[in-house]
Write an enzyme that holds these catalytic residues in place. Structure first.
Site, PDB file in Angstrom:
ATOM      1  N   TYR A 141       0.878  -1.170   0.000  1.00 57.83           N
ATOM      2  CA  TYR A 141       0.000   0.000   0.000  1.00 57.83           C
ATOM      3  C   TYR A 141       0.916   1.219   0.000  1.00 57.83           C
ATOM      4  O   TYR A 141       2.050   1.169  -0.455  1.00 57.83           O
ATOM      5  CB  TYR A 141      -0.924  -0.114   1.218  1.00 57.83           C
ATOM      6  CG  TYR A 141      -2.026   0.908   1.336  1.00 57.83           C
ATOM      7  CD1 TYR A 141      -2.810   1.274   0.244  1.00 57.83           C
ATOM      8  CD2 TYR A 141      -2.304   1.500   2.564  1.00 57.83           C
ATOM      9  CE1 TYR A 141      -3.826   2.195   0.369  1.00 57.83           C
ATOM     10  CE2 TYR A 141      -3.317   2.417   2.705  1.00 57.83           C
ATOM     11  CZ  TYR A 141      -4.080   2.774   1.610  1.00 57.83           C
ATOM     12  OH  TYR A 141      -5.082   3.697   1.735  1.00 57.83           O
ATOM     13  N   LYS A 143      -5.617  -1.614  -2.456  1.00 55.98           N
ATOM     14  CA  LYS A 143      -6.726  -1.395  -1.523  1.00 55.98           C
ATOM     15  C   LYS A 143      -7.392  -2.714  -1.155  1.00 55.98           C
ATOM     16  O   LYS A 143      -7.717  -2.966   0.012  1.00 55.98           O
ATOM     17  CB  LYS A 143      -7.759  -0.459  -2.146  1.00 55.98           C
ATOM     18  CG  LYS A 143      -7.370   1.005  -2.157  1.00 55.98           C
ATOM     19  CD  LYS A 143      -7.439   1.619  -0.776  1.00 55.98           C
ATOM     20  CE  LYS A 143      -7.323   3.119  -0.858  1.00 55.98           C
ATOM     21  NZ  LYS A 143      -7.171   3.791   0.427  1.00 55.98           N
ATOM     22  N   ASP A 203      -9.286   7.532  -5.708  1.00 62.70           N
ATOM     23  CA  ASP A 203      -8.315   8.392  -6.391  1.00 62.70           C
ATOM     24  C   ASP A 203      -8.844   9.018  -7.680  1.00 62.70           C
ATOM     25  O   ASP A 203      -8.137   9.079  -8.697  1.00 62.70           O
ATOM     26  CB  ASP A 203      -7.013   7.626  -6.660  1.00 62.70           C
ATOM     27  CG  ASP A 203      -6.162   7.496  -5.399  1.00 62.70           C
ATOM     28  OD1 ASP A 203      -6.476   8.170  -4.404  1.00 62.70           O
ATOM     29  OD2 ASP A 203      -5.188   6.726  -5.403  1.00 62.70           O
ATOM     30  N   GLY A 256      -9.030  20.715  -0.671  1.00 61.03           N
ATOM     31  CA  GLY A 256      -9.514  20.053  -1.877  1.00 61.03           C
ATOM     32  C   GLY A 256     -10.433  18.908  -1.514  1.00 61.03           C
ATOM     33  O   GLY A 256     -11.165  18.973  -0.528  1.00 61.03           O
ATOM     34  N   THR A 257     -10.374  17.853  -2.308  1.00 63.00           N
ATOM     35  CA  THR A 257     -11.258  16.708  -2.083  1.00 63.00           C
ATOM     36  C   THR A 257     -11.136  16.174  -0.669  1.00 63.00           C
ATOM     37  O   THR A 257     -12.129  16.025   0.045  1.00 63.00           O
ATOM     38  CB  THR A 257     -10.928  15.589  -3.088  1.00 63.00           C
ATOM     39  OG1 THR A 257     -11.132  16.083  -4.410  1.00 63.00           O
ATOM     40  CG2 THR A 257     -11.804  14.380  -2.872  1.00 63.00           C
ATOM     41  N   ASN A 304       1.084  12.837   1.514  1.00 66.96           N
ATOM     42  CA  ASN A 304       1.949  11.729   1.116  1.00 66.96           C
ATOM     43  C   ASN A 304       2.564  12.019  -0.249  1.00 66.96           C
ATOM     44  O   ASN A 304       1.972  12.737  -1.046  1.00 66.96           O
ATOM     45  CB  ASN A 304       1.131  10.428   1.029  1.00 66.96           C
ATOM     46  CG  ASN A 304       0.904   9.795   2.380  1.00 66.96           C
ATOM     47  OD1 ASN A 304       1.823   9.633   3.166  1.00 66.96           O
ATOM     48  ND2 ASN A 304      -0.344   9.443   2.658  1.00 66.96           N
ATOM     49  N   ASN A 363      -3.615   6.748   8.777  1.00 67.06           N
ATOM     50  CA  ASN A 363      -3.682   5.871   7.611  1.00 67.06           C
ATOM     51  C   ASN A 363      -5.129   5.434   7.411  1.00 67.06           C
ATOM     52  O   ASN A 363      -5.756   4.891   8.323  1.00 67.06           O
ATOM     53  CB  ASN A 363      -2.772   4.651   7.838  1.00 67.06           C
ATOM     54  CG  ASN A 363      -2.553   3.851   6.583  1.00 67.06           C
ATOM     55  OD1 ASN A 363      -3.458   3.689   5.771  1.00 67.06           O
ATOM     56  ND2 ASN A 363      -1.352   3.320   6.425  1.00 67.06           N
ATOM     57  N   ASN A 364      -5.649   5.655   6.212  1.00 66.23           N
ATOM     58  CA  ASN A 364      -7.032   5.263   5.932  1.00 66.23           C
ATOM     59  C   ASN A 364      -7.281   3.789   6.180  1.00 66.23           C
ATOM     60  O   ASN A 364      -8.441   3.365   6.338  1.00 66.23           O
ATOM     61  CB  ASN A 364      -7.386   5.591   4.479  1.00 66.23           C
ATOM     62  CG  ASN A 364      -7.458   7.057   4.203  1.00 66.23           C
ATOM     63  OD1 ASN A 364      -6.852   7.871   4.916  1.00 66.23           O
ATOM     64  ND2 ASN A 364      -8.189   7.452   3.165  1.00 66.23           N
TER      65      ASN A 364
END
Length: 581
Positions: free
Chosen positions: A109, A182, A254, A311-312, A425, A469-470
């Protein structure tokens, strides 16, 4: 076509029925147990002479493949090795990653996957996933059907158009590797069965000139398609997903800032959808903020939040933190006034340019008339921090070093324990590094970063640095949605995930991390899933009721161990939740 094999679980025991023989067994990564097959199984499956004579346990295999992994000279080589292992023996691959999660998560990842994506065309060896091209939208149905799965066989689709890959931008068809990565985390952390999940890339072209001029590039060789034709392609894709995999969670990954919010808003009511860059990032950052605020004995509604990089991801973070404040008793309007967002042109304000999804956080221009600024009419980060005196500073800007010593000291002067999160990142783009933040705040900062950092020694105290971290949230969210067959991923479900993560750590001790570690990932994912199910049931979004959520979630989590082998001549009709090709 007749089924060739099928995994099924009954009374907690997983069995694989195998109807193929010989090399056909070893050619399938989910069936290739290598020398773990017993002599009796080898005879029954026609494997005599196709394997070395010794019979190895999984533990013996693990020792061998870990030694091979450890001998790789660099992180990209380790990534390639793990990919090859996954293509050879998928169960052993997942067991290896699970046994060495701290070491291998940064390989499969972020951050290593970024380099692997950039080199996709030059290192391509085996196709994994589904490739859908905007130049051939009429082929979408056939492509999804070619995967060979029925409408009840798939729980999860991770799809990207590759425009906003990590911190490296438009990567064209190579973005398939972020979807593959993912899904590897979904399986390792949350036990999503690898046969019930599919990575997908939507190839709409690329604006990356290096790719377009690379003779080895494997994607559509034209500029990225936008506008009406792009929207029609997305609509055609979603309609096909609804036909082929009506129960699957659609994880959007993404997409570019101009499309990510719009696509999620358009389709989240139409098909169960989740955007990790918006909702997952928001959930883990909110979890860190909740834990840090609790350590200070305060509430979220007591905070002033500056987001550098609105942003997003940044606006998604603001939205969720605002929702947490609303749950504490504020109105949405009151909560929104506690946020200051900065885009590429500085502070978002009503007299300046911005995207539609940013407008709800624009500051009234007349509010700024009394500000002291370095340059008239311009409101940079240093100006905002000086005038707002924030308690929380979040960086999603990809601007390395933008949290300068002067800015951080300004913040610390007005806040006893500042909460600072440089989240960009890879590490080279981080807004600041933890050692500097601790030095500039006399060890008082509560820190979460986007990239992994080791512990920092300061003034006799060891500070464990939380990584936002997601992976701490998205696997559990997906597992919860799958477990209860939720019809929607609601804001309340995302907030529940944040609270579940925040409750698994305590940051009251000086130096303690504000988030759980990656070593706790599987337990965290289970806890998140339980909370997500509870929230879905409370909102009437769950279509399957779990009588005992904790046990039911635990039972649903696939374990990377070799199943019991049943040699058959044909595969019977599948039972509930099978996993068959």
């Amino acid at each position: 076509m007749a089924r060739q094999f099928q995994f099924r679980t009954e009374n907690g025991v997983e069995t694989v029925q195998i109807a193929v023989r010989g090399r056909q067994v070893l050619a399938r990564p989910m069936l290739n147990f290598g020398p773990a097959y017993t002599l009796e199984q080898r005879r029954a499956l026609g494997l005599q002479g196709l394997l070395p004579p010794a019979v190895n346990s999984m533990n013996e295999q693990l020792k061998r493949v870990y030694r091979q992994f450890d001998r790789q000279p660099d992180d990209l080589s380790k990534y390639v090795y793990l990919n090859q292992l996954q293509d050879l023996n998928e169960i052993l691959y997942y067991r290896l990653v699970a046994e060495h999660l701290d070491e291998m998560l940064p390989i499969i990842y972020t951050p290593t996957v970024g380099e692997a994506i950039e080199r996709f065309s030059s290192t391509f060896d085996r196709a994994r996933g589904i490739y859908l091209a905007i130049d051939n939208p009429q082929d979408i149905d056939e492509a999804l059907a070619s995967h060979g799965a029925g409408p009840d066989d798939i729980d999860l689709l991770v799809v990207t158009d590759s425009e906003g890959i990590l911190g490296i931008g438009d990567q064209g068809v190579g973005g398939i590797r972020i979807a593959v990565g993912k899904l590897a985390v979904y399986t390792t952390a949350a036990g999503i069965h690898p046969l019930r999940a599919v990575p997908i890339v939507l190839d709409v072209g690329t604006d990356n000139l290096a790719l377009l001029n690379d003779p080895a590039y494997l994607g559509a060789r034209h500029a990225r398609v936008r506008g009406e034709r792009y929207d029609e392609f997305i609509a055609t894709f979603v309609a096909a997903v609804k036909r082929h995999f009506p129960k699957a969670l659609l994880h959007w990954e993404d997409f570019g800032a101009n499309n990510a919010h719009r696509i999620l808003d358009t389709y989240r009511e139409e098909h169960v959808s989740f955007n990790d860059d918006i909702q997952g990032t928001a959930a883990v950052v909110a979890a860190a903020a909740i834990a840090a605020v609790r350590a200070k004995g305060e509430r979220m509604s007591d905070q002033r939040v500056v987001i550098h990089g609105a942003g997003t991801a940044g606006i998604g973070i603001a939205d969720l933190m605002r929702d947490v404040m609303v749950q504490e008793g504020m109105t949405e309007e009151e909560a929104a006034r506690l946020f200051w967002g900065l885009g590429s042109r500085g502070l978002l304000h009503t007299s300046g340019p911005m995207r539609p999804f940013q407008e709800r956080y624009a500051r009234p221009s007349d509010e700024l008339s009394s500000w002291t600024v370095a340059e008239s009419g311009r409101y940079a980060l240093a100006d905002v921090v000086r005038n707002v005196q924030p308690t929380i500073l979040i960086g999603t800007s990809a601007q390395s070093g933008s949290f300068t010593e002067a800015i951080v000291r300004d913040m610390a002067a007005g806040c006893e324990r500042p909460i600072i999160m440089p989240l960009s990142n890879p590490t080279a783009k981080a807004e600041a590094v933890p050692a500097d933040l601790l030095a500039w705040t006399d060890g008082q900062a509560l820190i979460a970063t986007g990239s992994p950092f080791g512990p920092v020694e300061y003034a006799g105290t060891t500070f464990d640095i939380a990584q936002a971290n997601n992976a701490l949230v998205f696997p559990g969210i997906g597992l919860g949605v799958v477990a209860c067959r939720a019809t929607k991923v609601s804001d309340r479900m995302i907030a529940a995930a944040s609270r579940a993560v925040a409750e698994m750590t305590s940051a009251k001790r000086l130096g303690a991390s504000v988030l759980p570690t990656m070593r706790q990932l599987r337990a965290v994912s289970a806890a998140v899933a339980v909370r997500v199910v509870e929230a879905a049931e409370a909102e009437g979004l769950a279509t399957v009721t779990l009588d005992n959520p904790i046990q039911d979630i635990q039972d649903l989590m696939w374990q990377p161990v070799y199943p019991t082998v049943e040699v058959v001549t044909e595969i019977a009709e599948p039972s509930a939740r099978p996993t068959d090709p």
